[in-house]
Design an enzyme around this catalytic site. Structure first.
Site, PDB file in Angstrom:
ATOM      1  CG  ASP A 284      -8.769  -2.767   7.017  1.00 14.41           C
ATOM      2  OD1 ASP A 284      -9.734  -3.318   6.059  1.00 14.41           O
ATOM      3  OD2 ASP A 284      -7.793  -2.525   6.903  1.00 14.41           O
TER       4      ASP A 284
ATOM      5  CE1 TYR B  93      -2.353  -6.526  -1.163  1.00 14.64           C
ATOM      6  CE2 TYR B  93      -0.672  -4.879  -1.136  1.00 14.64           C
ATOM      7  CZ  TYR B  93      -2.088  -5.068  -1.111  1.00 14.64           C
ATOM      8  OH  TYR B  93      -3.010  -4.220  -0.793  1.00 14.64           O
TER       9      TYR B  93
ATOM     10  CG  ASP C 143      -2.016  -1.354   1.210  1.00 12.35           C
ATOM     11  OD1 ASP C 143      -2.226  -1.958  -0.086  1.00 12.35           O
ATOM     12  OD2 ASP C 143      -2.482  -1.571   2.180  1.00 12.35           O
TER      13      ASP C 143
END
Length: 721
Positions: A259, A193, A149
């Site tokens: 989240d 990823y 990220d």
């Protein structure tokens, strides 16, 4: 390699590979254990030290062996990664690492320096090593370097030092790995990823190829699967990425992560990962819900999955299940049976009057302290209150049941799938809404509608009762993590329940559902919801397999080839039936002249609506309504035509249930007429055409016009431009 910084990539890689050959040979001789456990890697409030200690106890009990410390909102893990821990923070980490070791859980400390690290600066490398060294002094022996990220654009200095972003990351990772004496567990999270991040794909990704070829073999690589939140992870996909990475990955699994959506919680089982994956992987770490206590199911079912290996069988519990045809189940692992096992054990936690942490928990000590105090003075001899025969009975809290927890899991299942009860409720509500006319009519379908409405109401009541029992559960810590979610679902179910009762005709329209000015609890979404409803994509519909799909409509100018279709729609909508009057007995409308189509209308004044089947509607306008009035011998007051000189008509087939396309056609025509100099528009509707009358009256732009001498069955509406 010295600690002074990063040497040129080629030289660094050669030196490190030569230095590590002996240790890698030693690794190959001894099998490495499968990494299994939890990663605290979500965005939001990190778990407390007490919750992490509770996690270690659970992991030990269920056979998991690892914990990756990577909370995004720990400043010194990510944003201020260069800063060393203060003495107080150091003491906490020491205690946490010791607690993990006491429960045979490997504590893996992670740093995320990718937000602002300059890879080619020796001071940055030194700072990174210094931070790892400090944590190593706390007793930590396993580490992780995360580059997830972050932006992929390198600064000018790094572009000069490294041929690519991947080379820069690998150089840092290899050097830190060597500096830490090649620990048994060292995890690397790449920036790409998951498969969806790879350009153009996994096998051809230059970034992944560089990582696979140059990252030391003692370093394991984290991978989330096909997506960030992967629905399914197949053996084939893992074999594909393993070939590129030159090693099996460790799965960082976001299947239970929440989240990214504050309205969702996931209490479904670990599923859609065949156990044939286990020998193809280096490990699996679940990154679950931000709320600690609802993660009982996520972690418990992962542990059951890890134990259900093809070679060793289902361990201490029989998990063999026959496929239902609805999901592919492994012979040694059934998600539903794993879920039942987890919920059965979780129920005991709900019913535990002592808060998590046992008798020494502060809440327990507080209760004991208070019990030692002198009791409060009460009236001597006062008996317990007993209500009279005509009074309200005392409220009695019913105990929570396993069925309640199964319902809770169904309501908050998984990102790509509702539980069976939720799916049934959605399908039933869709059917009841679609067949609502049967509720009031006396037909064969009426009895079925009422029966299904009653069944839907009973399912809604079960949700309410589950909420009540859950709210009275002794263990308040779990309840408080769940409370916002169960309140929200109870409210949503209540709105649906009220709406169905309104459809039945036995109750007046609910103010919560039908009112144009509802209370705030009568709708959902806030600004985020408003934005989402305005954007073209409105959900991927993976959760509700058979919803009333949103049709795709095309609005385009009328062309001569559309003449037959437009006249067919006009004729079909005039046929007698229901509340319609036969066409031959009706007074003509000025707008009927438009449908003669003897003279093709102007392109900007004639639109047609198409769906996937064919033309399904039209909207026509005339700049000057006088010729149409003359043609049907209609006398219209000159003052009316002065204010509303133009005319408009619109019609859509009944299969177009969405009013938006018709509104868009009207808006487009009104704009064209205004740009052409018109000051107002008339439209006519017959009293018997309740469908179109209702449509026009809901448009703010059209208001009724009183015109003397008009036929009684015709209503005029006008819109000023």
């Amino acid at each position: 390699m010295s600690d002074s910084g990063v040497r040129p990539a080629a030289q660094t890689e050669d030196n490190i590979k030569n230095m590590s050959k002996s240790k890698e040979a030693t690794r190959e001789m001894s099998p490495r254990r499968f990494i299994s456990g939890v990663v605290e890697g979500f965005y939001g409030r990190p778990w407390t030290m007490e919750q992490r200690a509770e996690l270690f106890r659970r992991e030990q009990k269920w056979g998991l062996n690892s914990y990756l410390y990577a909370p995004k909102d720990d400043y010194k893990h990510r944003m201020y990664w260069r800063d060393l821990y203060s003495p107080q923070e150091a003491e906490q980490l020491k205690t946490l690492i010791s607690a993990a070791r006491n429960h045979n859980v490997e504590f893996i400390y992670a740093i995320s320096p990718g937000l602002d690290i300059t890879f080619s600066n020796p001071k940055e490398v030194t700072a990174l090593k210094r931070k790892f060294d400090q944590v190593k002094e706390f007793g930590c022996r396993s580490f992780s370097l995360l580059f997830d990220d972050i932006e992929t654009e390198m600064c000018p200095a790094d572009k000069q030092a490294f041929p690519s972003f991947a080379h820069a990351q690998v150089a840092i990772a290899n050097e830190v790995f060597q500096h830490l004496s090649q620990p048994e567990v060292f995890l690397f999270c790449p920036t790409d990823y998951c498969a969806s991040f790879c350009t153009p794909n996994v096998p051809q990704s230059a970034y992944l190829r560089t990582v696979g070829e140059t990252l030391l073999q003692g370093i394991d690589i984290l991978w989330t699967g096909p997506k960030v939140v992967s629905h399914k992870i197949s053996v084939e996909s893992i074999e594909e990425v393993s070939a590129v990475l030159k090693r099996p990955p460790v799965i960082w699994d976001n299947i239970h992560a929440n989240d990214y959506d504050p309205q969702r919680l996931f209490i479904g089982p670990y599923k859609d990962r065949p156990i044939d994956l286990i020998p193809k992987l280096r490990g699996v770490l679940t990154n679950p819900n931000c709320e600690f206590y609802p993660n009982f199911v996520a972690i418990h079912t992962l542990a059951t999955w890890c134990r259900a290996t093809p070679d060793e069988g289902p361990s201490d519990v029989e998990m063999i299940s026959v496929s239902t045809g609805e999901e592919d189940q492994d012979s040694c692992y059934s998600p539903q049976k794993a879920l039942t096992l987890a919920l059965t054990e979780w129920l005991q936690e709900f019913l535990n009057t002592d808060q998590p942490g046992g008798p020494q928990h502060p809440a327990s000590r507080l209760r004991k302290h208070l019990s030692d105090e002198e009791p409060m003075q009460t009236d001597i001899g006062e008996a317990a209150y007993v209500p009279g025969p005509d009074e309200n009975p005392l409220y009695t809290a019913e105990p929570l049941t396993l069925e309640d927890l199964k319902l809770l899991s169904d309501l908050f299942y998984l990102p790509y799938e509702h539980g069976s009860t939720s799916q049934t409720m959605l399908l039933e509500l869709n059917w009841l809404k679609k067949h609502s006319r049967a509720a009031a009519a006396q037909t064969e379908e009426t009895a079925e509608w009422r029966s299904r409405a009653q069944h839907f109401d009973e399912m809604c009541e079960a949700v309410v009762q589950m909420f009540n029992r859950l709210s009275n559960a002794p263990n308040r810590s779990i309840l408080y993590d769940l409370y916002n979610y169960i309140c929200d679902i109870k409210s949503g179910v209540g709105l649906a329940r009220a709406y169905v009762k309104t459809l039945s005709g036995h109750e007046r329209p609910s103010a919560h559902v039908m009112n144009e000015d509802p209370e705030p609890w009568g709708f959902r979404g806030g600004l985020s919801g408003e934005f989402q409803r305005m954007l073209p994509g409105h959900g991927n519909r993976d959760l509700f397999k058979h919803p009333p799909s949103t049709a795709v409509y095309c609005i385009r100018p009328f062309c001569p080839e559309d003449k037959d279709e437009v006249q067919r729609i006009f004729s079909e909508m005039q046929r007698p039936g229901g509340d319609k009057v036969p066409l031959l007995t009706q007074q003509p409308l000025m707008s009927d002249v438009l449908l003669d189509l003897e003279t093709p209308p102007l392109p900007h004044c004639a639109l047609v609506l198409e769906d996937e089947i064919a033309v399904c509607g039209y909207a026509f306008a005339l700049m000057d309504a006088k010729p149409a009035a003359v043609k049907i011998q209609r006398e219209v007051d000159a003052s009316v035509l002065k204010d509303f000189p133009s005319m408009l008509t619109v019609q859509v087939l009944p299969r177009v249930t969405d009013p938006s396309p018709a509104k868009r056609m009207i808006s487009q025509l009104l704009s064209s007429l205004k740009n052409s100099g018109s000051t107002g528009v008339l439209c006519e509707v017959r009293h018997c055409d309740k469908r179109m009358l209702d449509f026009y009256t809901k448009l703010d732009s059209f208001k009724p016009i009183q015109i003397p001498g008009l036929p009684q069955d015709i209503i005029y509406l006008g819109a000023r431009l």
